[in-house]
Write an enzyme that holds these catalytic residues in place. Structure first.
Site, PDB file in Angstrom:
ATOM      1  N   GLY A   1      42.463  40.419  45.750  1.00 53.32           N
ATOM      2  CA  GLY A   1      41.248  41.068  44.693  1.00 53.32           C
ATOM      3  C   GLY A   1      42.003  41.374  43.583  1.00 53.32           C
ATOM      4  O   GLY A   1      42.775  40.854  43.219  1.00 53.32           O
ATOM      5  N   SER A   2      41.311  42.507  42.971  1.00 54.59           N
ATOM      6  CA  SER A   2      41.746  42.962  41.487  1.00 54.59           C
ATOM      7  C   SER A   2      43.022  43.555  41.468  1.00 54.59           C
ATOM      8  O   SER A   2      43.510  44.104  42.655  1.00 54.59           O
ATOM      9  CB  SER A   2      40.679  43.737  41.171  1.00 54.59           C
ATOM     10  OG  SER A   2      40.800  45.229  41.844  1.00 54.59           O
ATOM     11  N   SER A   3      43.591  43.598  40.503  1.00 55.28           N
ATOM     12  CA  SER A   3      44.939  44.182  40.337  1.00 55.28           C
ATOM     13  C   SER A   3      44.976  45.654  40.404  1.00 55.28           C
ATOM     14  O   SER A   3      45.764  46.371  41.047  1.00 55.28           O
ATOM     15  CB  SER A   3      45.588  43.812  38.901  1.00 55.28           C
ATOM     16  OG  SER A   3      45.477  42.647  38.796  1.00 55.28           O
TER      17      SER A   3
ATOM     18  N   VAL B   1      42.772  47.489  42.584  1.00 53.59           N
ATOM     19  CA  VAL B   1      42.691  47.899  44.005  1.00 53.59           C
ATOM     20  C   VAL B   1      43.961  47.738  44.577  1.00 53.59           C
ATOM     21  O   VAL B   1      44.605  48.465  45.435  1.00 53.59           O
ATOM     22  CB  VAL B   1      41.657  47.038  44.741  1.00 53.59           C
ATOM     23  CG1 VAL B   1      41.609  47.493  46.291  1.00 53.59           C
ATOM     24  CG2 VAL B   1      40.252  47.468  44.121  1.00 53.59           C
ATOM     25  N   ALA B   2      44.767  46.556  44.242  1.00 50.99           N
ATOM     26  CA  ALA B   2      46.214  46.000  44.576  1.00 50.99           C
ATOM     27  C   ALA B   2      47.017  47.290  44.587  1.00 50.99           C
ATOM     28  O   ALA B   2      47.655  47.585  45.478  1.00 50.99           O
ATOM     29  CB  ALA B   2      46.386  45.012  43.938  1.00 50.99           C
TER      30      ALA B   2
ATOM     31  N   GLU C   1      47.751  38.319  46.433  1.00 47.95           N
ATOM     32  CA  GLU C   1      47.436  37.207  45.719  1.00 47.95           C
ATOM     33  C   GLU C   1      46.244  37.748  44.680  1.00 47.95           C
ATOM     34  O   GLU C   1      45.057  37.536  44.862  1.00 47.95           O
ATOM     35  CB  GLU C   1      46.942  36.227  46.652  1.00 47.95           C
ATOM     36  CG  GLU C   1      46.852  34.718  46.088  1.00 47.95           C
ATOM     37  CD  GLU C   1      45.648  34.070  46.774  1.00 47.95           C
ATOM     38  OE1 GLU C   1      45.458  34.031  47.770  1.00 47.95           O
ATOM     39  OE2 GLU C   1      45.271  32.949  45.709  1.00 47.95           O
TER      40      GLU C   1
ATOM     41  N   CYS D   1      39.892  31.798  41.051  1.00 49.30           N
ATOM     42  CA  CYS D   1      40.909  32.865  40.572  1.00 49.30           C
ATOM     43  C   CYS D   1      42.078  31.859  39.979  1.00 49.30           C
ATOM     44  O   CYS D   1      42.885  32.358  39.125  1.00 49.30           O
ATOM     45  CB  CYS D   1      41.708  33.286  41.669  1.00 49.30           C
ATOM     46  SG  CYS D   1      42.276  32.128  43.139  1.00 49.30           S
TER      47      CYS D   1
END
Lengths: 368, 368, 368, 368
Positions: free
Chosen positions: C65-67, C69-70, C84, C119
């Site tokens: 997912g998005s950076s 939230v990561a 990823e 992506c």
């Protein structure tokens, strides 16, 4: 298939008694899209095939068959050959007696399933004296006795002469596949008179005795050119096996429902290991024991290629998702794993890229 | 050393002219702690060695030497042999002309360093016509001309007969090492009269010409049994090389400072590839180009074992931290990497552990 | 699936807009024999999932997912996570102009197939000036123009908020799978007003211009909460991209049919490499050139995980039988190969067996 | 060194009590030719280092130290960290009692060599009841009793506070090395009053007893800030260990000559496995048995990273030519093998070359 995967153009020759199976297999492959020109298939006798091999000069030949023909081909082809030849496969029962029912059943299957006609069939059994004292032999006798012609748990031996049977060769690039796996020992297949004669010679050895079997099958219509005997086991004392004048007789490979059984005391393990060392083909083997030090001793001092270890060890598990092949011979082939396919059907090639750039201000160095 | 690492007991036989080097090496190993009984070393002539090999029946023999002896041994030993035989090594210069100074220097070194006596020496050079139009040949001539006896940048050729020279064999377990790496082509070493005679035969081919060299060295005391000629290059037209009556002559391996040079036009690449395909030994090779598609085409259609690719490609870089050996022959050996050592001096053995336990409530299944 | 293969018990959480696909997949697996208790599946919002993760304390979490939230999850889970995440994927066209038709088609597919919602979609294109002089841009324009709503070669952008969407976690042993591969960038999905607004900001940069697209799709019934614009390309000069006040804007990841295009002169390659270095996510990339030295330069000085090289290079080939994932971050995950599965879903464990025996005459040594 | 081999530029921070050793090591490396700019070395307190890490934003940090600091750093660095943290290492003696002398000696060394200050030191010993009935405990007592200050077979414990001690970080590219291997548990090092207090708490558990040791060393000049006690072993019944209110106390890691000993009956093995499962750090372990099924059971149901198995198993053999590190945590680091170095200091990057050529007659396909 391995030959094809690696990009070779194989020529396949299968024994004339079973080549019909391979032909159907190839037709199936064609139906699935294999280009017609990717595999050549030939039906001929051994003499013709030998001539073809000499003239085609294939890059590689894989031969599955008797040691005698293997050695002739190795010479004819100047060593450009890989072999998965026959084996006089042994099983050793270690000092720790456990799960006798199970071990007896595995012994029965290893020696007599498919009427003993597998290149990994159990040819000789070395029992530790602790097993002699158990019910093992009685149970093996019972298990052999329940094998019947009518349910095909016993059957004829497909006796075949010594012509080259399953060699296959590559013409242009490399070569050749083993189509039907378990005819490797068939050159050893004997008519039942011959088998019984072999048994009688063994029984003349001092201290040897018939454990069970030893009779021709009855009430059947199997033609006499095939062997047809009951599952048979002959006991020969270890000391006698090792004698020079007996050794070759005892370790003669019989492609049928026939095995030698012997036993050994704790301090006789070196004699057992010596017997193994003197065998010349080293295909499969089994060490039935969960004793770590015993396993280490036997495995470390033997060289068979596919060796099963542990209480559930068998000789005929192969090929089941693992490498299967002999060891100790640079000509030895393997089947069943990517590593085996690469070993037999491909070779290492090293490409070293050096695109530069040159170091800045490079100048021609002196000669050397 | 590889044979030892893998646990074998090798017997080493080195050519009698250089065996003194190996003897000192072994004494050094003993001094460093190698047990005396780990390696056997024998000094004898080829005939004696051949007899020894036949009687000792080693598990494996590694032979480094001429193809002729290699084939004889392959037969004698029934294929239990690995070969790192000679090579008529080629270099191809692709269409992209760059860094002419550098490429000329590499050509000079590949062909004439150590007086051309390396099994990886450049034996034939295929130039794309774009290189013919460059200063390459002139520069190669200049570089050859600066080689002098007094600084050992040129020297005698150690001519040797066709006796088996560098085979080594294992007695008990497996076998044998190549001690002195670059005498592999020496059986091809010729007295200089023979070399000049060979050259003269080549010059009779239509369109061929002497580019440089072609004369005996002068003012020296090298005994006449050794060859001693100037670095030599003979041009032969590609079309002539491919003719059946010329091909064998042109691709004869000369173990000395001697090379063939030819050129090809863009549309003649298939002819070049055909010339490569017809060679029978496939040791080292070089494709000098940074053109990805050209590299892909030549590498994909040739089979040499150790192949250098890219503008800085050479034929004699080996063995420098990479696999070195021929390809396309199941008897091919490799040296220089762990993978090579394992291929030659060891073999795969599969131990399958199955210690149990049995499934709960296991019962004897029916026979099969 | 990788998590299962490695013996874990995963909990799967998929974005609520597409979780119906994963549910059907799991039902299919159950139908094929997957035990019901092997995988847990949860449908919930991000807040609930976050709470579950904190309480379950899974051994490992794979997040796609998005950076943003990561990074939050990496903190919450104290680093027990593999990512990823999204990528602002670049393509560089080298100095060698060849096969313009082909390269234009690959650019069109990389940037606009699936309406750019992959992506691995091409986010920025760096053209060597030699390509600027070719017909490339005109051809890309033509190819973009043939995309139509009615055949779904262009479509809506599934705009999604910034809730955590596709994390999945392991409860007892380890954890979690990415079910539906290409929603990774959807958090970046924007309504078309937002996309056009982003475009307008870019067009205010000095020297920038609209190459094609830049308009809303017409004559459709796509709800306004989804973005729906024509395939769009905006040119921004390289010097402007590198300016601190522009860089973040230009490299903002748009999950839709939108790309930046720029060009560079021979001596500006270091500026291009600098632009790549400053990007913070390093997923996929492409270097379109068959020039060995150019490839070496760019690949050697960049760190993207999945990098396609050569004239036929693309950014969106993955995952096609090769590793796919970012590089340069110890939290980086990979998918698609056995190595990737082992990296993410397993770990190295070393068992050292030392069963003995003791050396003969062993005696207790002194303490240390 | 691993970080350097992989091409990183590490910053090294070592605990201030031992950093002088690392400084000398780096000076040695410089003397051997390491470029001055390849490694940065910093001496500072933990607070400063923490600040540096946050600002430098290294690509990777390897931390060797306490779990508490490890978790803080994992959060600060958003998971860009690998850990080789402390371990409460266990040893299990199986049902087969053999070579009691040897096993007693290994236990003594594992628990008390280097005064127990190794991250792999034996912290708890689970004896099968068959061993309880042997002379093992008496022999361990005798061996502990022969340890003396004067020959340094026992010594002070280097108590250290909870500051971050051995983190090291990479600034530009990635990062950082563990220089001095065995200070990993030092945060647990206690003054001897604290150690004796811990012991007294343990002795209050029902059924527990002091087996040997439990006293301060005498007649020495070790400063009181270091711990200095005799080799000590406390017996705690297995049932008590598993109780929730005792578990944390019993499994507290003491970085000194101190161990817990317990025993179990045949049917209590599941309780032992449960105790192992509840430990949170899984570094090294030993299963002392040659019983294949017992080994299989314990190894299959535990997750420690470096696990020694067999009669000669030990906990502190590492790092001796094998992987050493924890398992079961995606942040786990390994040291000692090429695989470990690659895991920690490098990452996978996939370059896919596709240079063409295009298929003949290629035409632009439709969009998708």
């Amino acid at each position: 298939m391995g030959a094809l995967y690696m990009g070779n153009k194989p020529i396949i020759k299968v024994d004339s008694k079973v080549c019909i199976v391979m032909e159907q297999m190839i037709r199936l492959l064609h139906d699935c899209g294999l280009p017609m020109e990717d595999v050549d298939f030939i039906n001929c006798d051994g003499k013709t095939m030998n001539k073809l091999l000499l003239e085609a000069n294939p890059r590689m030949t894989l031969f599955t068959g008797s040691s005698k023909v293997a050695d002739k081909l190795a010479v004819d082809l100047k060593g450009r050959i890989k072999l998965e030849d026959a084996g006089f496969d042994w099983k050793i029962l270690g000092p720790d007696v456990q799960e006798v029912d199970y071990v007896a059943w595995v012994c029965d299957q290893d020696a007599y399933a498919c009427s003993g006609q597998k290149c990994s069939a159990q040819s000789i059994l070395f029992m530790h004296e602790n097993w002699s004292a158990s019910s093992l032999l009685r149970q093996m006798n019972d298990l052999a006795a329940r094998r019947k012609l009518h349910d095909l748990t016993i059957g004829p031996v497909l006796t075949i002469g010594l012509s080259p049977r399953k060699h296959i060769l590559a013409k242009m690039v490399t070569v050749a596949v083993s189509g039907v796996d378990d005819i490797g020992k068939q050159c050893m297949g004997l008519q039942h008179e011959e088998m019984l004669e072999h048994m009688n010679k063994l029984l003349q050895i001092s201290g040897s005795k018939l454990l069970f079997g030893g009779e021709a099958l009855e009430n059947h219509s199997i033609p006499p050119i095939y062997g047809a005997i009951k599952p048979t086991a002959v006991f020969v004392p270890l000391e006698e096996i090792l004698k020079d004048n007996n050794y070759e007789l005892v370790t003669r490979e019989i492609f049928g429902p026939f095995q030698i059984i012997t036993d050994y005391k704790n301090d006789q393990l070196p004699m057992v290991l010596d017997a193994l060392e003197r065998m010349h083909a080293h295909l499969s083997a089994a060490v039935v024991s969960n004793d770590s030090l015993f396993l280490q001793e036997v495995i470390g001092k033997s060289v068979n290629g596919t060796t099963y270890a542990g209480l559930r060890a068998r000789t005929t598990g192969a090929p089941q998702n693992h490498w299967f092949g002999p060891a100790g011979d640079p000509r030895g082939a393997g089947i069943g794993t990517p590593e085996a396919i690469k070993l037999v059907w491909s070779c290492h090639r090293e490409i070293i890229y050096d695109v530069g750039p040159l170091p800045q201000h490079w100048e021609t160095p002196p000669s050397s």
